[in-house]
Write a protein that holds these residues in place. Structure first.
Motif, mmCIF file in Angstrom:
data_model
loop_
_atom_site.group_PDB
_atom_site.id
_atom_site.type_symbol
_atom_site.label_atom_id
_atom_site.label_comp_id
_atom_site.label_asym_id
_atom_site.label_seq_id
_atom_site.Cartn_x
_atom_site.Cartn_y
_atom_site.Cartn_z
ATOM 1 N N UNK A 77 -1.583 -6.017 0.393
ATOM 2 C CA UNK A 77 -1.901 -5.681 -0.988
ATOM 3 C C UNK A 77 -3.352 -5.295 -1.213
ATOM 4 N N UNK A 78 -4.186 -5.433 -0.191
ATOM 5 C CA UNK A 78 -5.597 -5.035 -0.290
ATOM 6 C C UNK A 78 -5.710 -3.567 0.088
ATOM 7 N N UNK A 79 -6.162 -2.711 -0.850
ATOM 8 C CA UNK A 79 -6.186 -1.270 -0.606
ATOM 9 C C UNK A 79 -7.145 -0.859 0.503
ATOM 10 N N UNK A 80 -8.091 -1.725 0.866
ATOM 11 C CA UNK A 80 -9.017 -1.390 1.940
ATOM 12 C C UNK A 80 -8.468 -1.779 3.306
ATOM 13 N N UNK A 81 -7.319 -2.457 3.338
ATOM 14 C CA UNK A 81 -6.635 -2.733 4.601
ATOM 15 C C UNK A 81 -5.764 -1.528 4.944
ATOM 16 N N UNK A 109 -14.123 -3.125 4.968
ATOM 17 C CA UNK A 109 -14.840 -3.611 3.791
ATOM 18 C C UNK A 109 -15.775 -2.507 3.293
ATOM 19 N N UNK A 110 -16.238 -2.645 2.048
ATOM 20 C CA UNK A 110 -17.297 -1.777 1.531
ATOM 21 C C UNK A 110 -18.617 -2.526 1.616
ATOM 22 N N UNK A 111 -19.635 -1.904 2.242
ATOM 23 C CA UNK A 111 -20.935 -2.561 2.276
ATOM 24 C C UNK A 111 -21.739 -2.194 1.040
ATOM 25 N N UNK A 112 -22.986 -2.686 0.941
ATOM 26 C CA UNK A 112 -23.779 -2.482 -0.269
ATOM 27 C C UNK A 112 -24.202 -1.030 -0.453
ATOM 28 N N UNK A 113 -24.033 -0.193 0.568
ATOM 29 C CA UNK A 113 -24.381 1.225 0.457
ATOM 30 C C UNK A 113 -23.150 2.100 0.233
ATOM 31 N N UNK A 114 -21.992 1.463 0.136
ATOM 32 C CA UNK A 114 -20.777 2.228 -0.119
ATOM 33 C C UNK A 114 -20.061 2.713 1.114
ATOM 34 N N UNK A 115 -20.485 2.266 2.312
ATOM 35 C CA UNK A 115 -19.813 2.653 3.551
ATOM 36 C C UNK A 115 -18.584 1.786 3.787
#
Length: 387
Positions: A77-81, A109-115
């Motif tokens: 259910x996690x869209x980043x998986x 995951x998304x890091x603090x720079x959006x990667x």
């Protein structure tokens, strides 16, 4: 019989237990691929000896072969998986600038720079929107996306064919200027005679602006004139004056109540990232707080001529080698590359039941080899004690 055979068996069985233990330890590791120990016998030979008379001198580990079978896919259910269903590996860019590495683990995951990154910090590679060159996938998490000025307004509506002269209908819409500032535009349609209507627009409560008059076919009710026009938005209320096209080509005149069935415009204000969806083909659609959904590119997968030649380097990653051949990147679902499943992860392909049985077999092999050494020791002691 010498000690060599038993000793080689102990070493091989110990290595086998190491491999089995590694598999069991990673049975819950996302995208992990199990390995198996493959043995080969050792034989001493000499020139001139006849075949069939030489005893073997033991066993050796021929290879530790990786098993790249498909793991089960579990919905999270996690869209980043993201899970790969089929062949291929995600392409990663290590933070230290070394060559690309590859993984089957899609728990990003998304890091603090959006990667989009892995747990160990490698950046996920793909094709940014409008590009065919591999690059890290980046989202504007720390800043707004720029606004877009309205370039066109389109409306679908019905004007009542039963209306009398002077009957007026209206609707309104928000458009956006260069800085994303919303501006209200009010449209009014006034009956001026059979099958004829005047059209005006008032910008932010200002004076009416005349648009081309509308005419309709008396038999079909379709528009015959005034289908398109241009609306000039002055400054103020706009930050800078601009023009937008107006499309009424889907307007009709039937004997039914006035109704607006569609009213759209192409501009939007600034917005921040609110969600990400990844399609089966790797296409990345980003949702923003201003209602915009747009493509930010697509993920890439890579495959190899010989996946068995990949070198495991830890953190669920592999590196290309001469044996594996170079990576061949491509779009998910194309060629022999698998499709993606967003909101899911590929489980380890370790079969715990089989591994436990293998462990018992390896343990018995270890004990049996130890027994051959013990027997040889007893034989040697007998010889030494001969009087």
């Amino acid at each position: 019989m010498g000690f060599q055979q038993g000793l080689s068996g102990l070493n091989a069985s110990s290595k086998n237990l190491d491999v089995i233990g590694h598999n069991i330890a990673n049975s819950g590791t996302v995208g992990f691929k199990a390995s198996r120990t493959e043995f080969a016998d050792m034989v001493a030979s000499a020139i001139g000896t006849s075949g069939g008379t030489n005893a073997g001198i033991g066993v050796q580990v021929g290879a530790v072969a990786q098993q790249f079978t498909q793991g089960n896919i579990t919905v999270t259910g996690n869209n980043l998986d993201v899970a790969i269903n089929g062949n291929g590996f995600f392409i990663l860019q290590p933070s230290n600038g070394s060559p690309h590495t590859y993984t089957r683990a899609g728990n990003f995951k998304l890091d603090d720079l959006g990667n989009l990154v892995t747990n160990s910090g490698e950046k996920l590679m793909g094709y940014p929107a409008g590009s065919t060159t591999l690059a890290p996938i980046v989202f504007p998490t720390g800043a707004y996306i720029a606004p877009q000025k309205t370039g066109s307004v389109s409306a679908e509506f019905n004007l009542d064919a039963r209306a009398t002269v002077g009957t007026m209908y209206g609707t309104s819409i928000q458009v956006f200027d260069d800085l994303g500032k919303p501006i209200t535009v009010d449209f009014e349609f006034t009956n001026t005679g059979p099958n004829a209507w005047s059209a005006t627009a008032a910008v932010a409560g200002g004076a009416p602006i005349t648009l081309p008059p509308l005419s309709f076919d008396p038999s079909s009710g379709s528009i015959t004139a005034g289908a398109t026009g241009t609306l000039n938005i002055p400054s103020p209320p706009a930050s800078t004056a601009f023009s937008t096209s107006v499309d009424f080509s889907r307007a009709t005149q039937y004997g039914a109540k006035f109704a607006v069935t569609d009213l759209t415009q192409t501009g939007y204000t600034a917005g921040s990232l609110t969600g990400i969806n990844i399609g089966d083909d790797g296409r990345i659609m980003a949702r923003y707080s201003n209602g915009v959904t747009r493509s930010e590119g697509s993920l890439a997968l890579a495959n190899f001529r010989n996946t068995q030649g990949l070198a495991p380097i830890g953190n669920n990653n592999w590196a290309a080698t001469i044996e594996s051949g170079p990576a061949v990147p491509g779009q998910p679902g194309s060629g022999n590359l698998g499709a993606l499943r967003s909101g899911a992860l590929e489980d380890s392909n370790v079969d715990l039941t089989a591994e436990l049985v293998n462990m018992m077999t390896a343990q018995r092999a270890y004990q049996a080899n130890a027994q051959t050494i013990k027997t040889q020791d007893q034989v040697m002691s007998t010889l030494v004690n001969l009087r």
